[in-house]
Motif scaffolding. Structure first.
Motif, PDB file in Angstrom:
ATOM      1  N   ALA A 154     -28.809  -3.634 123.297  1.00 65.61           N
ATOM      2  CA  ALA A 154     -28.097  -4.702 124.008  1.00 65.61           C
ATOM      3  C   ALA A 154     -28.852  -5.091 125.281  1.00 65.61           C
ATOM      4  O   ALA A 154     -29.003  -6.279 125.584  1.00 65.61           O
ATOM      5  N   GLN A 155     -29.345  -4.096 125.998  1.00 64.76           N
ATOM      6  CA  GLN A 155     -30.051  -4.391 127.248  1.00 64.76           C
ATOM      7  C   GLN A 155     -31.419  -5.000 126.971  1.00 64.76           C
ATOM      8  O   GLN A 155     -31.906  -5.842 127.725  1.00 64.76           O
ATOM      9  N   TYR A 156     -32.039  -4.596 125.897  1.00 63.98           N
ATOM     10  CA  TYR A 156     -33.369  -5.113 125.555  1.00 63.98           C
ATOM     11  C   TYR A 156     -33.284  -6.575 125.149  1.00 63.98           C
ATOM     12  O   TYR A 156     -34.064  -7.412 125.592  1.00 63.98           O
ATOM     13  N   GLN A 157     -32.275  -6.897 124.309  1.00 61.63           N
ATOM     14  CA  GLN A 157     -32.184  -8.269 123.815  1.00 61.63           C
ATOM     15  C   GLN A 157     -31.386  -9.164 124.768  1.00 61.63           C
ATOM     16  O   GLN A 157     -31.367 -10.374 124.609  1.00 61.63           O
ATOM     17  N   GLY A 158     -30.700  -8.567 125.751  1.00 61.72           N
ATOM     18  CA  GLY A 158     -30.009  -9.363 126.755  1.00 61.72           C
ATOM     19  C   GLY A 158     -28.610  -9.782 126.392  1.00 61.72           C
ATOM     20  O   GLY A 158     -28.038 -10.665 127.003  1.00 61.72           O
ATOM     21  N   PHE A 159     -28.029  -9.171 125.399  1.00 59.80           N
ATOM     22  CA  PHE A 159     -26.620  -9.434 125.097  1.00 59.80           C
ATOM     23  C   PHE A 159     -26.084  -8.360 124.167  1.00 59.80           C
ATOM     24  O   PHE A 159     -26.843  -7.655 123.501  1.00 59.80           O
ATOM     25  N   SER A 160     -24.751  -8.250 124.180  1.00 60.94           N
ATOM     26  CA  SER A 160     -24.088  -7.387 123.213  1.00 60.94           C
ATOM     27  C   SER A 160     -23.255  -8.290 122.329  1.00 60.94           C
ATOM     28  O   SER A 160     -22.616  -9.227 122.811  1.00 60.94           O
ATOM     29  N   ASP A 161     -23.278  -8.013 121.014  1.00 60.81           N
ATOM     30  CA  ASP A 161     -22.559  -8.881 120.087  1.00 60.81           C
ATOM     31  C   ASP A 161     -21.724  -8.029 119.158  1.00 60.81           C
ATOM     32  O   ASP A 161     -22.161  -6.950 118.738  1.00 60.81           O
ATOM     33  N   ILE A 162     -20.544  -8.524 118.797  1.00 60.09           N
ATOM     34  CA  ILE A 162     -19.623  -7.735 117.983  1.00 60.09           C
ATOM     35  C   ILE A 162     -20.237  -7.363 116.628  1.00 60.09           C
ATOM     36  O   ILE A 162     -19.926  -6.319 116.057  1.00 60.09           O
ATOM     37  N   SER A 163     -21.147  -8.193 116.132  1.00 56.21           N
ATOM     38  CA  SER A 163     -21.693  -7.910 114.794  1.00 56.21           C
ATOM     39  C   SER A 163     -23.087  -7.299 114.853  1.00 56.21           C
ATOM     40  O   SER A 163     -23.779  -7.246 113.849  1.00 56.21           O
ATOM     41  N   MET A 164     -23.491  -6.827 116.023  1.00 57.92           N
ATOM     42  CA  MET A 164     -24.869  -6.311 116.140  1.00 57.92           C
ATOM     43  C   MET A 164     -25.098  -5.052 115.308  1.00 57.92           C
ATOM     44  O   MET A 164     -26.236  -4.710 115.004  1.00 57.92           O
ATOM     45  N   GLY A 165     -24.025  -4.373 114.894  1.00 55.80           N
ATOM     46  CA  GLY A 165     -24.212  -3.119 114.162  1.00 55.80           C
ATOM     47  C   GLY A 165     -24.139  -3.253 112.650  1.00 55.80           C
ATOM     48  O   GLY A 165     -24.374  -2.273 111.932  1.00 55.80           O
ATOM     49  N   ILE A 166     -23.829  -4.468 112.181  1.00 53.60           N
ATOM     50  CA  ILE A 166     -23.604  -4.608 110.736  1.00 53.60           C
ATOM     51  C   ILE A 166     -24.856  -4.249 109.934  1.00 53.60           C
ATOM     52  O   ILE A 166     -25.943  -4.745 110.198  1.00 53.60           O
ATOM     53  N   GLY A 167     -24.695  -3.379 108.981  1.00 49.50           N
ATOM     54  CA  GLY A 167     -25.800  -3.027 108.090  1.00 49.50           C
ATOM     55  C   GLY A 167     -26.779  -2.030 108.679  1.00 49.50           C
ATOM     56  O   GLY A 167     -27.772  -1.678 108.047  1.00 49.50           O
ATOM     57  N   LEU A 168     -26.487  -1.529 109.889  1.00 50.61           N
ATOM     58  CA  LEU A 168     -27.479  -0.675 110.542  1.00 50.61           C
ATOM     59  C   LEU A 168     -27.662   0.673 109.848  1.00 50.61           C
ATOM     60  O   LEU A 168     -28.728   1.273 109.930  1.00 50.61           O
ATOM     61  N   ILE A 169     -26.625   1.144 109.169  1.00 47.88           N
ATOM     62  CA  ILE A 169     -26.778   2.430 108.491  1.00 47.88           C
ATOM     63  C   ILE A 169     -27.937   2.363 107.507  1.00 47.88           C
ATOM     64  O   ILE A 169     -28.703   3.326 107.361  1.00 47.88           O
ATOM     65  N   LEU A 170     -28.104   1.191 106.881  1.00 54.24           N
ATOM     66  CA  LEU A 170     -29.223   1.056 105.940  1.00 54.24           C
ATOM     67  C   LEU A 170     -30.560   1.080 106.669  1.00 54.24           C
ATOM     68  O   LEU A 170     -31.540   1.628 106.162  1.00 54.24           O
ATOM     69  N   VAL A 171     -30.591   0.479 107.852  1.00 54.67           N
ATOM     70  CA  VAL A 171     -31.825   0.522 108.637  1.00 54.67           C
ATOM     71  C   VAL A 171     -32.158   1.976 108.971  1.00 54.67           C
ATOM     72  O   VAL A 171     -33.301   2.417 108.849  1.00 54.67           O
ATOM     73  N   GLY A 172     -31.116   2.724 109.355  1.00 59.84           N
ATOM     74  CA  GLY A 172     -31.322   4.135 109.661  1.00 59.84           C
ATOM     75  C   GLY A 172     -31.811   4.911 108.451  1.00 59.84           C
ATOM     76  O   GLY A 172     -32.764   5.691 108.531  1.00 59.84           O
ATOM     77  N   LEU A 173     -31.166   4.686 107.308  1.00 56.07           N
ATOM     78  CA  LEU A 173     -31.578   5.382 106.088  1.00 56.07           C
ATOM     79  C   LEU A 173     -33.001   5.002 105.706  1.00 56.07           C
ATOM     80  O   LEU A 173     -33.815   5.857 105.356  1.00 56.07           O
ATOM     81  N   ALA A 174     -33.301   3.700 105.803  1.00 54.85           N
ATOM     82  CA  ALA A 174     -34.652   3.245 105.455  1.00 54.85           C
ATOM     83  C   ALA A 174     -35.668   3.958 106.342  1.00 54.85           C
ATOM     84  O   ALA A 174     -36.703   4.429 105.854  1.00 54.85           O
ATOM     85  N   SER A 175     -35.354   4.083 107.627  1.00 56.94           N
ATOM     86  CA  SER A 175     -36.288   4.736 108.547  1.00 56.94           C
ATOM     87  C   SER A 175     -36.493   6.200 108.172  1.00 56.94           C
ATOM     88  O   SER A 175     -37.626   6.689 108.100  1.00 56.94           O
ATOM     89  N   VAL A 176     -35.375   6.900 107.928  1.00 61.23           N
ATOM     90  CA  VAL A 176     -35.468   8.325 107.613  1.00 61.23           C
ATOM     91  C   VAL A 176     -36.249   8.532 106.314  1.00 61.23           C
ATOM     92  O   VAL A 176     -37.112   9.406 106.213  1.00 61.23           O
ATOM     93  N   ILE A 177     -35.962   7.702 105.327  1.00 60.27           N
ATOM     94  CA  ILE A 177     -36.604   7.872 104.021  1.00 60.27           C
ATOM     95  C   ILE A 177     -38.084   7.504 104.087  1.00 60.27           C
ATOM     96  O   ILE A 177     -38.943   8.219 103.560  1.00 60.27           O
ATOM     97  N   LEU A 178     -38.376   6.398 104.762  1.00 62.93           N
ATOM     98  CA  LEU A 178     -39.790   6.017 104.918  1.00 62.93           C
ATOM     99  C   LEU A 178     -40.547   7.107 105.666  1.00 62.93           C
ATOM    100  O   LEU A 178     -41.656   7.493 105.284  1.00 62.93           O
ATOM    101  N   GLY A 179     -39.934   7.592 106.728  1.00 62.35           N
ATOM    102  CA  GLY A 179     -40.584   8.621 107.530  1.00 62.35           C
ATOM    103  C   GLY A 179     -40.862   9.865 106.726  1.00 62.35           C
ATOM    104  O   GLY A 179     -41.927  10.469 106.815  1.00 62.35           O
ATOM    105  N   GLN A 180     -39.891  10.225 105.900  1.00 59.96           N
ATOM    106  CA  GLN A 180     -40.092  11.428 105.102  1.00 59.96           C
ATOM    107  C   GLN A 180     -41.178  11.228 104.050  1.00 59.96           C
ATOM    108  O   GLN A 180     -41.932  12.144 103.737  1.00 59.96           O
ATOM    109  N   ALA A 181     -41.244   9.991 103.523  1.00 61.81           N
ATOM    110  CA  ALA A 181     -42.269   9.715 102.521  1.00 61.81           C
ATOM    111  C   ALA A 181     -43.654   9.892 103.128  1.00 61.81           C
ATOM    112  O   ALA A 181     -44.576  10.375 102.475  1.00 61.81           O
ATOM    113  N   VAL A 182     -43.809   9.502 104.397  1.00 67.01           N
ATOM    114  CA  VAL A 182     -45.125   9.554 105.016  1.00 67.01           C
ATOM    115  C   VAL A 182     -45.412  10.929 105.621  1.00 67.01           C
ATOM    116  O   VAL A 182     -46.503  11.465 105.479  1.00 67.01           O
ATOM    117  N   PHE A 183     -44.425  11.496 106.279  1.00 69.08           N
ATOM    118  CA  PHE A 183     -44.686  12.712 107.047  1.00 69.08           C
ATOM    119  C   PHE A 183     -44.183  13.990 106.377  1.00 69.08           C
ATOM    120  O   PHE A 183     -44.449  15.077 106.847  1.00 69.08           O
TER     121      PHE A 183
END
Ligand SMILES: Nc1ncnc2c1ncn2[C@@H]1O[C@H](COP(=O)(O)OP(=O)(O)O)[C@@H](O)[C@H]1O
Ligand SMILES: [Mg+2]
Lengths: 263, 353
Positions: B196-225
């Motif tokens: 919120a501070q980086y982009q300069g606003f907080s929005d009610i829908s800023m979290g939608i779908g983020l669990i997938l972003v988190g999962l994608a990160s964890v899975i990609l990271g594990q694939a590489v490392f």
């Protein structure tokens, strides 16, 4: 020491599937008693151990350890009294953690766990000494994940984890049954060693009548949720498989598992 | 490009949180979508109210801890399925987040934020800001590494690995589960506050779908490392987040619309889950096997037995060297296959690095 007083346990009461797993069972263990438990499949042996450990609540009756009533105590609180090894070699250890981490977890059995380091060099030294007694070379593999060990190695480790913190009572539920004969013999020897070294009060379920006779100072036989035969320390010395089979055949319609007969 | 790196590092905080639940606790926690916004909303409204941005960020973490704790309560004490418990908290948080913000969008235009020092000196989007963010997220990573190797942390790891066993060793598994969920969502809310501070606003829908972003990160990271130990696994989650942002960056460069990014993310996760089934990338954690693992909690895992017996036939010294590397979670049917593939995947991995 351990006093089991007229406990009962029924699964699915009042339904067609009703199963009276324990019917007013009473049993008392003195300090350093090593009681072996035999009986047909479904006799209630595991249920007996599970009610002592708190994995299953009893319907009625009381269980006291060192005079403390524990039958209403949740499983994790009873852990301070109990060391346990399960039949499934996978059940007693965390596969993704290393040998030393598993031992650290066991070292803290029943104690509060804080933010101290889990594996210190002092603990490692202790673990190495303890593992050396297994004579499996595991003392050189402290950082190996337990999931990479064989069933026999895992079971030996489970036994060590259950015993090396000197629990008031050691519960063993057919902990050699899933192993091939060679590894089963190894784990049986370790059991004898660990129990006798520390004089642990032990309740051990086994399918193997010879093992039941060879180990421990007392023996009980269960059938359909009841203890149907007990051998005291004196009687057990003279006990043979034949006597046990004789006792068993007195029961109407009773058949021992094939495995037991083969042994 | 610099922007993508910065975002990747900031979102690394969330990936670390998701790592705690998804990998350590073995619990797919959907609270994330709500608690991320809670973090952003809490920080933004406090900053607008004149609170120091660093304090506001700390308060956001507190809000996230509570959110995770509630999911934990629903799951352990309420006996509600983990997925559903997370959804319940996530949906409930929507209203709470609106209450916190008072409206659907809170701009932070002229407010001081934690990024103000960087922004005023024109350092955002440079190596300076990237180094600062990298240092900050590495601190978070090392904090997790340290925590997970304490006595309490080991109990938390075991709780996700073999719950029956750790309970038999005297751990109140309800408490460790709630604690892990709380910590995880604390990280997620911290991430929300930073975003919120980086982009300069907080929005009610800023979290939608983020669990997938988190999962994608964890899975990609594990694939590489890989995940041969905590150090590598948490590093993987953190850098997986950066890799994910770079992929998104490239996808946008290639002409995809920002509106397509949710679908891109979903496809990325699906791909990462299916590839191992087709024989590629065996080390990727198997989401599909979750149900197997859950159902085999109490009874034996017979499929596992022959695999470990086979492991025993390897001479003692060699067992834990190459076979240790892949991140194949134990207790899954894929385990045996994963182990035999270990040598090859490890080899290809060194090329990637
Ligand atoms: N968790 C359970 N749910 C329902 N029935 C059970 C459960 N555990 C055991 N039983 C039943 O209770 C009886 C005793 O089982 P158990 O104690 O496992 O026998 P043993 O260990 O002597 O073979 C059996 O009839 C079994 O089917
Ligand atoms: Mg049994």
């Amino acid at each position: 020491m351990l006093k089991i007083d007229t406990i009962s346990k029924t699964f699915f009461p009042g339904t067609v599937n009703e199963r009276k797993a324990l019917q007013t069972v009473s049993l008392e263990l003195d300090e350093s008693d090593f009681v072996t438990v035999i009986g047909s499949n479904g006799a209630g042996k595991s249920t007996l151990l599970n009610t002592v450990s708190g994995r299953l609540p009893v319907d009625s009756g009381s269980i006291t350890i060192d005079g403390a009533e524990v039958s209403r105590m949740p499983e994790y609180k009873r852990a301070k009294y109990l060391g346990r090894v399960f039949q499934d070699p996978m059940a007693g250890t965390a596969p993704d953690l290393t040998i030393e981490q598993n031992l650290s977890l066991a070292l803290k059995r029943g104690k509060s766990r804080g933010l101290g380091r889990g594996t210190t060099s002092a603990r490692r030294a202790l673990f190495r000494d303890e593992l050396a007694t297994l004579e499996l070379g595991l003392e050189n593999r402290l950082k190996t994940k337990v999931g990479l060990l064989s069933g026999g190695q895992r079971q030996a480790l489970s036994l060590l984890m259950a015993g090396f913190t000197q629990p008031r009572i050691l519960l063993l539920d057919e902990h050699t049954a899933a192993l091939d004969p060679q590894r089963a013999a190894l784990v049986t020897n370790l059991t004898q060693k660990i129990v006798s070294n520390d004089g642990l009060t032990t309740l051990m379920v086994t399918h193997n009548m010879e093992q039941a006779i060879a180990l421990g100072n007392r023996l009980i036989m269960m059938h359909e949720g009841e203890i149907i035969y007990q051998a005291s320390a004196e009687e057990k010395k003279a006990l043979t498989v034949k006597t046990l089979l004789g006792e068993f055949s007195k029961l109407k319609g009773a058949t021992l598992g094939d495995r037991a007969l083969l042994n | 490009m610099f922007g993508a790196l910065e975002l990747g590092l900031i979102y690394g905080a969330m990936a670390l949180g998701v790592y705690l639940t998804f990998k350590v606790l073995n619990f797919p926690d959907l609270t994330v979508d709500g608690s991320f916004t809670t973090g952003g909303a809490t920080a933004a409204s406090l900053i607008i109210a004149g609170v120091n941005p660093f304090l506001a960020t700390v308060a956001a973490i507190g809000a996230g801890l509570i959110a995770g704790y509630i999911t934990g309560l629903l799951h352990t004490k309420g006996g509600i399925d983990g997925l559903l418990a997370g959804i319940l908290t996530m949906i409930g948080l929507w209203s709470i987040n609106l209450r916190i913000m008072g409206k659907a969008n809170l701009p932070l235009l002229r407010e001081d934020t934690v990024f103000t020092p960087l922004r005023e000196n024109m350092l955002l989007g440079t190596w300076v800001s990237i180094s600062a963010l990298l240092a900050f997220t590495l601190i978070l990573k090392f904090a997790i590494d340290w925590f997970l190797t304490t006595d309490l942390g080991l109990a938390i790891q075991a709780n996700g690995n073999n719950r029956q066993m750790i309970r038999s060793l005297g751990v109140n598994t309800d408490n460790t589960t709630m604690l892990t969920l709380a910590l995880s969502n604390g990280f997620v809310a911290l991430c929300g506050a930073l975003v919120a501070q980086y982009q300069g606003f907080s929005d009610i829908s800023m979290g939608i779908g983020l669990i997938l972003v988190g999962l994608a990160s964890v899975i990609l990271g594990q694939a590489v490392f890989g995940s041969r130990n905590i150090f590598m696994a948490s590093l993987g989650a953190l850098l997986g987040s950066v890799i994910y942002r770079l992929i998104i960056f490239l996808a946008l460069r290639a002409g995809l619309d920002t509106n397509d990014m949710k679908l891109t993310t979903a496809l990325l996760v699906v791909l990462a889950l299916l590839l191992p089934r087709w024989g590629f990338l065996k080390r990727i954690p198997s989401l599909r096997s979750r149900s197997n693992r859950a159902s085999s909690k109490a009874p034996a895992e017979p499929a596992d037995d022959p695999a470990s017996e086979a492991g025993a036939q390897v001479p003692a010294g060699t067992v834990d060297t190459p076979a240790d590397t892949p991140g194949v979670p134990a207790g899954t049917p894929a385990k045996a296959a994963g182990r035999t593939a270990a040598g090859t995947s490890a080899a290809s991995d060194s090329k990637e690095d």
